[in-house]
Design a protein around this motif. Structure first.
Motif, PDB file in Angstrom:
ATOM      1  N   ALA A  20       0.828  -1.206   0.000  1.00 44.95           N
ATOM      2  CA  ALA A  20       0.000   0.000   0.000  1.00 44.95           C
ATOM      3  C   ALA A  20       0.863   1.257   0.000  1.00 44.95           C
ATOM      4  O   ALA A  20       0.503   2.271  -0.608  1.00 44.95           O
ATOM      5  CB  ALA A  20      -0.923  -0.009   1.224  1.00 44.95           C
ATOM      6  N   ALA A  21       2.017   1.192   0.654  1.00 47.31           N
ATOM      7  CA  ALA A  21       2.923   2.342   0.669  1.00 47.31           C
ATOM      8  C   ALA A  21       3.490   2.608  -0.721  1.00 47.31           C
ATOM      9  O   ALA A  21       3.642   3.765  -1.134  1.00 47.31           O
ATOM     10  CB  ALA A  21       4.052   2.105   1.666  1.00 47.31           C
ATOM     11  N   TYR A  22       3.815   1.545  -1.453  1.00 47.26           N
ATOM     12  CA  TYR A  22       4.287   1.736  -2.825  1.00 47.26           C
ATOM     13  C   TYR A  22       3.185   2.320  -3.708  1.00 47.26           C
ATOM     14  O   TYR A  22       3.454   3.133  -4.600  1.00 47.26           O
ATOM     15  CB  TYR A  22       4.795   0.411  -3.411  1.00 47.26           C
ATOM     16  CG  TYR A  22       6.241   0.148  -3.098  1.00 47.26           C
ATOM     17  CD1 TYR A  22       7.251   0.993  -3.565  1.00 47.26           C
ATOM     18  CD2 TYR A  22       6.631  -0.944  -2.329  1.00 47.26           C
ATOM     19  CE1 TYR A  22       8.591   0.756  -3.278  1.00 47.26           C
ATOM     20  CE2 TYR A  22       7.971  -1.189  -2.027  1.00 47.26           C
ATOM     21  CZ  TYR A  22       8.938  -0.336  -2.506  1.00 47.26           C
ATOM     22  OH  TYR A  22      10.264  -0.554  -2.215  1.00 47.26           O
ATOM     23  N   LEU A  23       1.938   1.934  -3.453  1.00 43.55           N
ATOM     24  CA  LEU A  23       0.817   2.515  -4.200  1.00 43.55           C
ATOM     25  C   LEU A  23       0.731   4.018  -3.938  1.00 43.55           C
ATOM     26  O   LEU A  23       0.595   4.816  -4.876  1.00 43.55           O
ATOM     27  CB  LEU A  23      -0.490   1.836  -3.797  1.00 43.55           C
ATOM     28  CG  LEU A  23      -1.769   2.447  -4.374  1.00 43.55           C
ATOM     29  CD1 LEU A  23      -1.787   2.354  -5.895  1.00 43.55           C
ATOM     30  CD2 LEU A  23      -3.001   1.777  -3.783  1.00 43.55           C
ATOM     31  N   ILE A  42       5.050   0.934  -8.815  1.00 43.74           N
ATOM     32  CA  ILE A  42       3.988  -0.082  -8.857  1.00 43.74           C
ATOM     33  C   ILE A  42       4.594  -1.465  -9.057  1.00 43.74           C
ATOM     34  O   ILE A  42       4.172  -2.443  -8.423  1.00 43.74           O
ATOM     35  CB  ILE A  42       2.982   0.253  -9.974  1.00 43.74           C
ATOM     36  CG1 ILE A  42       2.180   1.505  -9.606  1.00 43.74           C
ATOM     37  CG2 ILE A  42       2.036  -0.928 -10.221  1.00 43.74           C
ATOM     38  CD1 ILE A  42       1.415   2.100 -10.764  1.00 43.74           C
ATOM     39  N   ALA A  43       5.592  -1.560  -9.929  1.00 42.42           N
ATOM     40  CA  ALA A  43       6.249  -2.846 -10.175  1.00 42.42           C
ATOM     41  C   ALA A  43       6.908  -3.388  -8.909  1.00 42.42           C
ATOM     42  O   ALA A  43       6.962  -4.610  -8.700  1.00 42.42           O
ATOM     43  CB  ALA A  43       7.291  -2.689 -11.278  1.00 42.42           C
ATOM     44  N   ARG A  44       7.398  -2.506  -8.055  1.00 43.21           N
ATOM     45  CA  ARG A  44       7.993  -2.950  -6.797  1.00 43.21           C
ATOM     46  C   ARG A  44       6.920  -3.381  -5.798  1.00 43.21           C
ATOM     47  O   ARG A  44       7.146  -4.281  -4.972  1.00 43.21           O
ATOM     48  CB  ARG A  44       8.856  -1.846  -6.195  1.00 43.21           C
ATOM     49  CG  ARG A  44      10.089  -1.520  -7.016  1.00 43.21           C
ATOM     50  CD  ARG A  44      11.025  -0.564  -6.300  1.00 43.21           C
ATOM     51  NE  ARG A  44      11.595  -1.159  -5.092  1.00 43.21           N
ATOM     52  CZ  ARG A  44      12.511  -0.572  -4.329  1.00 43.21           C
ATOM     53  NH1 ARG A  44      12.961   0.642  -4.637  1.00 43.21           N
ATOM     54  NH2 ARG A  44      12.983  -1.166  -3.244  1.00 43.21           N
ATOM     55  N   GLN A  57      -5.661  -2.637  -6.569  1.00 45.38           N
ATOM     56  CA  GLN A  57      -5.421  -1.199  -6.612  1.00 45.38           C
ATOM     57  C   GLN A  57      -4.112  -0.876  -7.326  1.00 45.38           C
ATOM     58  O   GLN A  57      -4.020   0.110  -8.062  1.00 45.38           O
ATOM     59  CB  GLN A  57      -5.423  -0.633  -5.193  1.00 45.38           C
ATOM     60  CG  GLN A  57      -6.806  -0.626  -4.561  1.00 45.38           C
ATOM     61  CD  GLN A  57      -6.803  -0.108  -3.141  1.00 45.38           C
ATOM     62  OE1 GLN A  57      -5.784  -0.131  -2.457  1.00 45.38           O
ATOM     63  NE2 GLN A  57      -7.950   0.360  -2.679  1.00 45.38           N
ATOM     64  N   LEU A  58      -3.096  -1.707  -7.126  1.00 45.31           N
ATOM     65  CA  LEU A  58      -1.832  -1.502  -7.826  1.00 45.31           C
ATOM     66  C   LEU A  58      -1.994  -1.738  -9.324  1.00 45.31           C
ATOM     67  O   LEU A  58      -1.454  -0.987 -10.149  1.00 45.31           O
ATOM     68  CB  LEU A  58      -0.753  -2.423  -7.253  1.00 45.31           C
ATOM     69  CG  LEU A  58      -0.163  -1.973  -5.914  1.00 45.31           C
ATOM     70  CD1 LEU A  58       0.508  -3.145  -5.203  1.00 45.31           C
ATOM     71  CD2 LEU A  58       0.837  -0.840  -6.130  1.00 45.31           C
ATOM     72  N   LEU A  59      -2.741  -2.761  -9.709  1.00 45.13           N
ATOM     73  CA  LEU A  59      -2.979  -3.027 -11.131  1.00 45.13           C
ATOM     74  C   LEU A  59      -3.801  -1.900 -11.762  1.00 45.13           C
ATOM     75  O   LEU A  59      -3.537  -1.490 -12.897  1.00 45.13           O
ATOM     76  CB  LEU A  59      -3.684  -4.368 -11.301  1.00 45.13           C
ATOM     77  CG  LEU A  59      -2.831  -5.609 -11.043  1.00 45.13           C
ATOM     78  CD1 LEU A  59      -3.704  -6.854 -10.957  1.00 45.13           C
ATOM     79  CD2 LEU A  59      -1.772  -5.782 -12.135  1.00 45.13           C
TER      80      LEU A  59
END
Length: 263
Positions: A20-23, A42-44, A57-59
């Motif tokens: 969620a932090a990367y998002l 997002i890839a990470r 959510q990332l996708l």
């Protein structure tokens, strides 16, 4: 204070909140129009997503970033992956709209309308006014490409009404730009100029840079059609600067064309 660094620390600590932090870090980069950086974050985050909602959510964020970067085919793939992981009706509706947006960029208008038709039953729910506005706006854009003037105007009218219901300035700005397009297609240049002006003013006030730049050049073109040549040239100059700021290459090209045409 640095969202990307915070996400990295959480990842190294094997904290479940890392995805969620990367998002959040990716969304912060996207707001600055740094699409490549957003996609890298997002890839990470994706391999770390333990919860289905985080992965969706990332996708979805990947699909939107690819759309903003006009990488349409990749965006469609990402939105289809998001659809496959959608945890609820709202997420499925937004995924279909994302797919349709990618199809529009590829001029696959009939398929785009079909994707919207799949999302429409959900978008008609009272709690889904924002999704309804986005759907109708996109439908209007697809009808514009097909020359279906009446359908285009009806769709953008519906998009504006839904945006007002949702109390979303961003969606209202988009809908006003769509109405400008529909009126322009109908040949009502003075009315189109007014709607584009309202769209740009609202987008500028709200900080919606990509909406502003996507419609500002049409303020210039309609000003030219109304023989307001100084206004058209000034608008072309402003639009060119903004297009470069937000890395909108298509509008940069159109702004140069407008400046050359008027000059």
């Amino acid at each position: 204070r640095d969202p990307a660094l915070a996400a990295e620390h959480l990842e190294r600590a094997e904290d479940p909140a890392a995805a969620a932090a990367y998002l959040q870090a990716a969304q912060a980069q996207a707001r600055r129009y740094h699409h490549d950086q957003a996609l890298a974050l997002i890839a990470r985050g994706l391999p770390l997503a333990q919860e289905g909602r985080d992965r969706h959510q990332l996708l979805a964020a990947r699909g939107q970033a690819l759309l903003d970067a006009t990488r349409a085919e990749e965006a469609i793939v990402a939105w289809r992956e998001a659809l496959a992981t959608a945890p609820d009706v709202r997420a499925r509706c937004r995924s279909h709209i994302g797919i349709a947006a990618g199809l529009r960029l590829l001029d696959r208008t009939t398929e785009g309308l079909e994707a919207l038709a799949q999302a429409e039953p959900w978008a008609q729910e009272p709690a889904m006014a924002l999704e309804c506005s986005r759907l109708q706006h996109l439908r209007g854009n697809l009808c514009f490409a097909l020359g279906r003037i009446d359908d285009c105007l009806r769709a953008h009218d519906a998009a504006l009404a839904a945006a007002i219901t949702a109390r979303s300035d961003e969606a209202q700005a988009q809908a006003l730009g769509g109405l400008g397009d529909a009126l322009y297609l109908r040949g009502r240049l003075r009315s189109a100029h007014q709607q584009f002006g309202r769209c740009v003013a609202l987008a500028h006030q709200g900080g919606f840079g990509r909406i502003e730049v996507a419609n500002l050049h049409m303020v210039g073109w309609t000003a030219h059609a109304l023989c307001r040549f100084d206004e058209a040239l000034d608008t072309a100059t402003r639009c060119l600067e903004l297009a470069r700021e937000v890395a909108h290459r298509r509008v940069e090209m159109i702004s140069l064309a407008l400046a050359g045409y008027v000059g």
